[in-house]
Every structure is written in structure tokens, then in C-alpha cells.
Design a protein around this motif. Structure first.
Motif, mmCIF file in Angstrom:
data_model
loop_
_atom_site.group_PDB
_atom_site.id
_atom_site.type_symbol
_atom_site.label_atom_id
_atom_site.label_comp_id
_atom_site.label_asym_id
_atom_site.label_seq_id
_atom_site.Cartn_x
_atom_site.Cartn_y
_atom_site.Cartn_z
ATOM 1 N N GLU A 1 0.864 -1.200 0.000
ATOM 2 C CA GLU A 1 0.000 0.000 0.000
ATOM 3 C C GLU A 1 0.895 1.244 0.000
ATOM 4 O O GLU A 1 0.939 1.980 0.992
ATOM 5 N N ARG B 1 -3.487 8.547 12.326
ATOM 6 C CA ARG B 1 -4.215 7.482 11.639
ATOM 7 C C ARG B 1 -3.688 7.399 10.210
ATOM 8 O O ARG B 1 -3.010 8.320 9.740
ATOM 9 N N THR B 2 -4.046 6.281 9.519
ATOM 10 C CA THR B 2 -3.581 6.109 8.146
ATOM 11 C C THR B 2 -4.594 6.714 7.179
ATOM 12 O O THR B 2 -5.803 6.538 7.351
ATOM 13 N N VAL B 3 -4.091 7.424 6.171
ATOM 14 C CA VAL B 3 -4.935 7.853 5.042
ATOM 15 C C VAL B 3 -4.166 7.548 3.755
ATOM 16 O O VAL B 3 -2.978 7.220 3.808
ATOM 17 N N LEU B 4 -4.844 7.663 2.627
ATOM 18 C CA LEU B 4 -4.203 7.363 1.343
ATOM 19 C C LEU B 4 -3.898 8.635 0.566
ATOM 20 O O LEU B 4 -4.755 9.519 0.449
ATOM 21 N N PHE C 1 -8.166 12.551 1.081
ATOM 22 C CA PHE C 1 -9.597 12.879 1.217
ATOM 23 C C PHE C 1 -10.147 12.304 2.511
ATOM 24 O O PHE C 1 -9.744 11.221 2.934
ATOM 25 N N THR C 2 -11.039 13.050 3.105
ATOM 26 C CA THR C 2 -11.618 12.577 4.366
ATOM 27 C C THR C 2 -12.903 13.346 4.688
ATOM 28 O O THR C 2 -13.381 14.150 3.888
ATOM 29 N N SER D 1 -14.821 14.357 11.067
ATOM 30 C CA SER D 1 -14.047 13.343 11.788
ATOM 31 C C SER D 1 -13.125 14.009 12.812
ATOM 32 O O SER D 1 -13.002 15.245 12.827
ATOM 33 N N ILE D 2 -12.475 13.204 13.604
ATOM 34 C CA ILE D 2 -11.545 13.774 14.605
ATOM 35 C C ILE D 2 -10.469 14.592 13.895
ATOM 36 O O ILE D 2 -10.196 15.735 14.252
ATOM 37 N N LYS D 3 -9.881 13.994 12.852
ATOM 38 C CA LYS D 3 -8.814 14.712 12.132
ATOM 39 C C LYS D 3 -9.357 15.979 11.478
ATOM 40 O O LYS D 3 -8.707 17.015 11.450
ATOM 41 N N GLN E 1 -18.332 9.724 10.067
ATOM 42 C CA GLN E 1 -17.021 9.242 10.503
ATOM 43 C C GLN E 1 -16.624 9.738 11.897
ATOM 44 O O GLN E 1 -16.739 10.908 12.200
ATOM 45 N N SER E 2 -16.161 8.792 12.694
ATOM 46 C CA SER E 2 -15.584 9.021 14.029
ATOM 47 C C SER E 2 -16.628 9.277 15.125
ATOM 48 O O SER E 2 -16.243 9.528 16.273
HETATM 49 C C1 FMN Z 1 -4.811 1.550 4.718
HETATM 50 C C2 FMN Z 1 -5.818 2.550 5.247
HETATM 51 C C3 FMN Z 1 -6.182 3.613 4.446
HETATM 52 C C4 FMN Z 1 -7.102 4.561 4.890
HETATM 53 N N1 FMN Z 1 -7.396 5.633 4.100
HETATM 54 C C5 FMN Z 1 -8.223 6.605 4.562
HETATM 55 C C6 FMN Z 1 -8.441 7.798 3.798
HETATM 56 O O1 FMN Z 1 -7.872 8.005 2.711
HETATM 57 N N2 FMN Z 1 -9.300 8.713 4.319
HETATM 58 C C7 FMN Z 1 -9.931 8.543 5.528
HETATM 59 O O2 FMN Z 1 -10.694 9.416 5.933
HETATM 60 N N3 FMN Z 1 -9.709 7.447 6.280
HETATM 61 C C8 FMN Z 1 -8.867 6.472 5.833
HETATM 62 N N4 FMN Z 1 -8.621 5.357 6.597
HETATM 63 C C9 FMN Z 1 -9.283 5.273 7.914
HETATM 64 C C10 FMN Z 1 -8.514 6.141 8.923
HETATM 65 O O3 FMN Z 1 -7.295 5.501 9.302
HETATM 66 C C11 FMN Z 1 -9.344 6.466 10.185
HETATM 67 O O4 FMN Z 1 -9.836 5.295 10.776
HETATM 68 C C12 FMN Z 1 -10.523 7.390 9.866
HETATM 69 O O5 FMN Z 1 -10.204 8.342 8.880
HETATM 70 C C13 FMN Z 1 -11.018 8.098 11.104
HETATM 71 O O6 FMN Z 1 -9.950 8.863 11.629
HETATM 72 P P1 FMN Z 1 -10.128 9.964 12.784
HETATM 73 O O7 FMN Z 1 -11.239 9.489 13.684
HETATM 74 O O8 FMN Z 1 -8.795 10.004 13.495
HETATM 75 O O9 FMN Z 1 -10.449 11.256 12.101
HETATM 76 C C14 FMN Z 1 -7.692 4.408 6.165
HETATM 77 C C15 FMN Z 1 -7.313 3.341 6.979
HETATM 78 C C16 FMN Z 1 -6.383 2.432 6.526
HETATM 79 C C17 FMN Z 1 -5.992 1.300 7.437
#
Ligand code: FMN
Length: 194
Positions: free
Chosen positions: A25, A43-46, A58-59, A63-65, A122-123
Motif C-alpha cells: 500500500e 491514523r492512516t490515510v491514502l 480525502f476525508t 471526523s476527529i482529524k 465518521q468518528s
Molecule cells: C490503509 C488505510 C487507508 C485509509 N485511508 C483513509 C483515507 O484516505 N481517508 C480517511 O478518511 N480514512 C482512511 N482510513 C481510515 C482512517 O485511518 C481512520 O480510521 C478514519 O479516517 C477516522 O480517523 P479519525 O477518527 O482520526 O479522524 C484508512 C485506513 C487504513 C488502514
């Protein structure tokens, strides 16, 4: 002042190396944000785009972030490319992408993910998985046969870095660390002790 061509090329070169080395990934980055009062979360994002303006992901803004970035528009992100022995870290300011850019990306997502963006608050606490699936069904009915618009609370953010470090694994823990820093409109390049 955006990211220099030299840095973008180096990132792209390392990204390709990670991919051909079998990194599962390579777009995944651990994103750290803060509420500005000392609480840091990660946390992980792409990564979805990179150009001279920065690194785009993108998110959900609720959410928390999302809330933290509204309070404190700065972030750090780390890519770990284990397969090629490389880590890239960046620190910078964050801002939202334009609505047009967010709409354009949202329209490329598969329909299931578009529905999910509406269905998931989310969150926030969720009573049960069934409650989420029920919400998905409701959204599917609401947009049956129609294009699904981007939720207003779902958008892209760009991290405009003021520093980027490339770490490369070397023998005997004598790793290479190359730090690029933006100071007074100029990018500097410096080697750091491992
Ligand atoms: C491999 C992977 C990719 C992810 N990609 C995204 C992403 O691009 N955007 C997103 O909002 N959350 C993504 N997530 C989920 C976040 O890690 C996280 O659970 C979610 O965004 C809520 O985060 P927060 O509560 O800290 O704001 C991904 C998780 C994983 C494991």
C-alpha cells in the motif's frame, strides 16, 4: 512557494521503487494532526495526488482529524516503505482543496464508496453494524437511478510541506537522512545523522 521539482522527482522515484519492491500500500501515510492544545492524534490515510502544491488526501471534515485540522491547520505525515527500506516524513500546513477538485475526485470513486461517504458519520459512535447498513440502504434508495453528489462534509486536504525528509535504510544503522526545508522561499537540502 511550492514543492521543488527536485523533491517531487525524488518522491516519485522512491514511490516507484517501493511499488516494484512489492510494497502492498505505497500510498498509505500515517497522518498526525493536533487540536492545537497539545493533543496529537494519528491514523492512516491514502495519498491521492501530489503536485507542487502538496500531498492530497480525502476525508470527512466532521471526523476527529477534520475537526483538529479546522482548529489547527498543520499536520505531519509519514510514509513507511518497508519493502524498499525507505521512510518519508513531511510537516506542513493543511488547507482544503477546491470544491471542483473534490467533486472531480469523488466522481471517480465507485458507487459503493460514494454511498459510504454519505452513510458514515465518521468518528462518531455507532450503535451497531446493522444501523450503518440500514443507513447505506436508505442512501441507495434516496439516490436510486441518480448520480450521487459529493457530501459537503467530505473533501480533500492538501498538506503543503515546509520540510520533507527521505530516510533510506543502510548497513549498521548508518542510514541516510536527507532533509529538505523551505526557508525564506528557498528549499535547502541537508544531511542528518541517523
Ligand atoms: C490503509 C488505510 C487507508 C485509509 N485511508 C483513509 C483515507 O484516505 N481517508 C480517511 O478518511 N480514512 C482512511 N482510513 C481510515 C482512517 O485511518 C481512520 O480510521 C478514519 O479516517 C477516522 O480517523 P479519525 O477518527 O482520526 O479522524 C484508512 C485506513 C487504513 C488502514
Amino acid at each position: 512557494m511550492g514543492i521543488s521539482e527536485e523533491i517531487i522527482s525524488e518522491f516519485n522515484r522512491e514511490f516507484k521503487k517501493a511499488r516494484v519492491s512489492g510494497e502492498p500500500e505505497p500510498t498509505a501515510m500515517v497522518l498526525a494532526t493536533s487540536d492545537g492544545a497539545g493533543l496529537v492524534t494519528s491514523r492512516t490515510v491514502l495519498l491521492k495526488a501530489l503536485d507542487e502544491n502538496g500531498f492530497v488526501f480525502f476525508t470527512n471534515t466532521h471526523s476527529i482529524k477534520g475537526k483538529q485540522m479546522a482548529e489547527c491547520p498543520r499536520a505531519a505525515a509519514t510514509f513507511l516503505w518497508k519493502a524498499s527500506g525507505v521512510q518519508v516524513q513531511l510537516i506542513g500546513s493543511v488547507s482544503q482543496v477546491s470544491d471542483e477538485e473534490a467533486d472531480a475526485y469523488f466522481s471517480t470513486r465507485d458507487r459503493g464508496s460514494q454511498v459510504g461517504a454519505w452513510a458514515s458519520d465518521q468518528s462518531t459512535p455507532l450503535e451497531s453494524r446493522e444501523a450503518l447498513l440500514q443507513r447505506v440502504r436508505e442512501i441507495e434508495i434516496e439516490y436510486d437511478g441518480a448520480e450521487i453528489p459529493r457530501p459537503p462534509h467530505w473533501t480533500g486536504f492538501v498538506i503543503s510541506p515546509e520540510s520533507i525528509e527521505f530516510w533510506t535504510q543502510r548497513e549498521f544503522r548508518l542510514h541516510d537522512r536527507i532533509l529538505y526545508r523551505l526557508e525564506d522561499g528557498e528549499w535547502s537540502r541537508q544531511r542528518l545523522n541517523p
